[in-house]
Design a protein around this motif. Structure first.
Motif, PDB file in Angstrom:
ATOM      1  N   SER A  41      79.744  -1.231  72.376  1.00 46.96           N
ATOM      2  CA  SER A  41      79.880  -2.078  71.197  1.00 46.96           C
ATOM      3  C   SER A  41      78.722  -1.812  70.254  1.00 46.96           C
ATOM      4  O   SER A  41      77.565  -2.051  70.604  1.00 46.96           O
ATOM      5  N   ASP A  42      78.999  -1.286  69.049  1.00 45.50           N
ATOM      6  CA  ASP A  42      77.967  -1.035  68.051  1.00 45.50           C
ATOM      7  C   ASP A  42      77.799  -2.245  67.154  1.00 45.50           C
ATOM      8  O   ASP A  42      78.766  -2.767  66.598  1.00 45.50           O
ATOM      9  N   GLY A  43      76.556  -2.708  67.008  1.00 44.42           N
ATOM     10  CA  GLY A  43      76.262  -3.803  66.094  1.00 44.42           C
ATOM     11  C   GLY A  43      76.385  -5.178  66.705  1.00 44.42           C
ATOM     12  O   GLY A  43      75.903  -6.151  66.142  1.00 44.42           O
ATOM     13  N   THR A  44      77.044  -5.289  67.827  1.00 45.35           N
ATOM     14  CA  THR A  44      77.170  -6.573  68.512  1.00 45.35           C
ATOM     15  C   THR A  44      76.885  -6.364  69.998  1.00 45.35           C
ATOM     16  O   THR A  44      76.787  -5.236  70.477  1.00 45.35           O
ATOM     17  N   ALA A  45      76.755  -7.447  70.714  1.00 45.85           N
ATOM     18  CA  ALA A  45      76.469  -7.364  72.139  1.00 45.85           C
ATOM     19  C   ALA A  45      77.697  -6.891  72.905  1.00 45.85           C
ATOM     20  O   ALA A  45      78.825  -7.231  72.560  1.00 45.85           O
ATOM     21  N   GLY A  46      77.457  -6.067  73.923  1.00 43.37           N
ATOM     22  CA  GLY A  46      78.533  -5.688  74.824  1.00 43.37           C
ATOM     23  C   GLY A  46      78.604  -6.701  75.956  1.00 43.37           C
ATOM     24  O   GLY A  46      77.666  -6.843  76.739  1.00 43.37           O
ATOM     25  N   ILE A  47      79.685  -7.419  76.044  1.00 45.61           N
ATOM     26  CA  ILE A  47      79.780  -8.555  76.967  1.00 45.61           C
ATOM     27  C   ILE A  47      81.007  -8.406  77.850  1.00 45.61           C
ATOM     28  O   ILE A  47      82.103  -8.128  77.364  1.00 45.61           O
ATOM     29  N   ILE A  48      80.805  -8.596  79.143  1.00 45.32           N
ATOM     30  CA  ILE A  48      81.923  -8.794  80.063  1.00 45.32           C
ATOM     31  C   ILE A  48      81.888 -10.252  80.472  1.00 45.32           C
ATOM     32  O   ILE A  48      80.918 -10.718  81.068  1.00 45.32           O
ATOM     33  N   ASN A  57      83.947 -20.301  90.790  1.00 44.30           N
ATOM     34  CA  ASN A  57      84.717 -20.363  89.560  1.00 44.30           C
ATOM     35  C   ASN A  57      84.721 -19.036  88.814  1.00 44.30           C
ATOM     36  O   ASN A  57      85.759 -18.559  88.389  1.00 44.30           O
ATOM     37  N   ALA A  58      83.560 -18.450  88.615  1.00 42.55           N
ATOM     38  CA  ALA A  58      83.440 -17.133  87.989  1.00 42.55           C
ATOM     39  C   ALA A  58      82.724 -16.252  88.990  1.00 42.55           C
ATOM     40  O   ALA A  58      81.604 -16.540  89.387  1.00 42.55           O
ATOM     41  N   PHE A  59      83.340 -15.189  89.403  1.00 44.03           N
ATOM     42  CA  PHE A  59      82.897 -14.472  90.602  1.00 44.03           C
ATOM     43  C   PHE A  59      82.817 -12.978  90.344  1.00 44.03           C
ATOM     44  O   PHE A  59      83.746 -12.382  89.795  1.00 44.03           O
ATOM     45  N   PHE A  60      81.673 -12.392  90.697  1.00 42.43           N
ATOM     46  CA  PHE A  60      81.536 -10.947  90.665  1.00 42.43           C
ATOM     47  C   PHE A  60      81.230 -10.475  92.073  1.00 42.43           C
ATOM     48  O   PHE A  60      80.296 -10.977  92.707  1.00 42.43           O
ATOM     49  N   ALA A  61      81.997  -9.552  92.593  1.00 42.47           N
ATOM     50  CA  ALA A  61      81.816  -9.073  93.956  1.00 42.47           C
ATOM     51  C   ALA A  61      81.629  -7.562  93.959  1.00 42.47           C
ATOM     52  O   ALA A  61      82.401  -6.829  93.335  1.00 42.47           O
ATOM     53  N   GLY A  62      80.599  -7.111  94.639  1.00 38.27           N
ATOM     54  CA  GLY A  62      80.399  -5.684  94.848  1.00 38.27           C
ATOM     55  C   GLY A  62      80.547  -5.394  96.333  1.00 38.27           C
ATOM     56  O   GLY A  62      79.852  -5.985  97.157  1.00 38.27           O
ATOM     57  N   ARG A  63      81.462  -4.537  96.694  1.00 38.90           N
ATOM     58  CA  ARG A  63      81.714  -4.220  98.095  1.00 38.90           C
ATOM     59  C   ARG A  63      81.345  -2.770  98.376  1.00 38.90           C
ATOM     60  O   ARG A  63      81.484  -1.907  97.510  1.00 38.90           O
ATOM     61  N   CYS A  64      80.885  -2.501  99.587  1.00 37.70           N
ATOM     62  CA  CYS A  64      80.451  -1.155  99.920  1.00 37.70           C
ATOM     63  C   CYS A  64      80.706  -0.861 101.396  1.00 37.70           C
ATOM     64  O   CYS A  64      80.614  -1.760 102.237  1.00 37.70           O
ATOM     65  N   SER A  65      81.049   0.367 101.671  1.00 38.23           N
ATOM     66  CA  SER A  65      81.180   0.840 103.050  1.00 38.23           C
ATOM     67  C   SER A  65      80.722   2.282 103.103  1.00 38.23           C
ATOM     68  O   SER A  65      80.567   2.938 102.076  1.00 38.23           O
ATOM     69  N   ARG A  66      80.510   2.772 104.286  1.00 40.49           N
ATOM     70  CA  ARG A  66      80.406   4.213 104.477  1.00 40.49           C
ATOM     71  C   ARG A  66      81.825   4.754 104.669  1.00 40.49           C
ATOM     72  O   ARG A  66      82.783   4.003 104.689  1.00 40.49           O
ATOM     73  N   GLY A  67      81.947   6.044 104.789  1.00 48.74           N
ATOM     74  CA  GLY A  67      83.276   6.626 104.930  1.00 48.74           C
ATOM     75  C   GLY A  67      83.959   6.762 103.595  1.00 48.74           C
ATOM     76  O   GLY A  67      83.347   7.123 102.589  1.00 48.74           O
TER      77      GLY A  67
END
Length: 208
Positions: A8-15, A27-37
């Motif tokens: 985003s040019d000129g404004t904030a990049g927001i998720i 209510n608002a959830f961010f999940a990062g999952r990881c494994s080997r393989g």
């Protein structure tokens, strides 16, 4: 790596993630999952693997430089059981780990293992390590209240070390070892006089 860019040019990049629920769940959830393989055939992580990372970057006029990261890592893992830690990494002419919260709830600032002396047990540890020079813990009062350290638990306030607003130093203890009432035991006046069982020593050492 697979990357999702929001430009985003000129404004904030927001998720933005918005949730609404009728209970106190996520209510608002961010999940990062990881494994080997692989995704199709995930394998168990091992100690010190990083599970997920949130990072920030700043442009220096030529390139984006890492400003720091918040990382979830593995302390130990087995089937149905995970012990994890949380790392806070910042930048000061290069990245370094500024703080870590262990799976046991211990907190280390400048040190990855807060149990510095390997005492173990069911204790709770907090440690601060200087990268150079002294380690300084500042208790900053509101200019007229003084500052103090308290000792005890949820039912018994055992004692306190207190610097009053007039710079007197007071040691207080719990005479009954119950409740929260403390009694002053020793006072060092700002001028250097010491009083035991008195808050107004008239000599260099006054015992009441």
């Amino acid at each position: 790596d697979t990357v999702l860019d929001v430009n985003s040019d000129g404004t904030a990049g927001i998720i933005r993630v918005t949730g609404a629920r009728t209970n106190n769940g996520n209510n608002a959830f961010f999940a990062g999952r990881c494994s080997r393989g692989t995704i199709a055939s995930p394998a168990t992580l091992v100690a010190n693997d990083i599970i997920s990372t949130f990072s920030g970057e700043a442009h220096d006029g030529s390139n984006y430089l890492s400003a720091g990261r918040v990382r979830f890592g593995v302390d130990s893992i087995s089937t149905g059981n995970l012990n994890s830690h949380l790392q806070f990494i910042v930048a000061s002419n290069g990245e370094y780990e500024a703080m870590r919260i262990t799976s046991g709830g211990d907190v280390g600032i400048g040190v990855a293992d807060p149990d510095v002396y390997s005492l173990g047990g069911n204790n709770r540890y907090a440690a601060i390590k200087a990268s150079a020079g002294y380690t300084v813990l500042n208790l900053v009062d509101s200019n007229n209240s003084g500052s103090y350290l308290q000792y005890g638990n949820s039912s018994v306030r055992r004692g306190s070390l207190h610097f009053l607003s007039n710079s007197d130093f007071v040691i207080a203890s719990n005479t009954s070892n119950s409740g929260t009432t403390l009694t002053e035991r020793l006072r060092i006046k700002s001028g250097g006089r010491i009083g035991i069982e008195t808050d107004d020593p008239t000599e260099r050492l006054t015992i009441h």
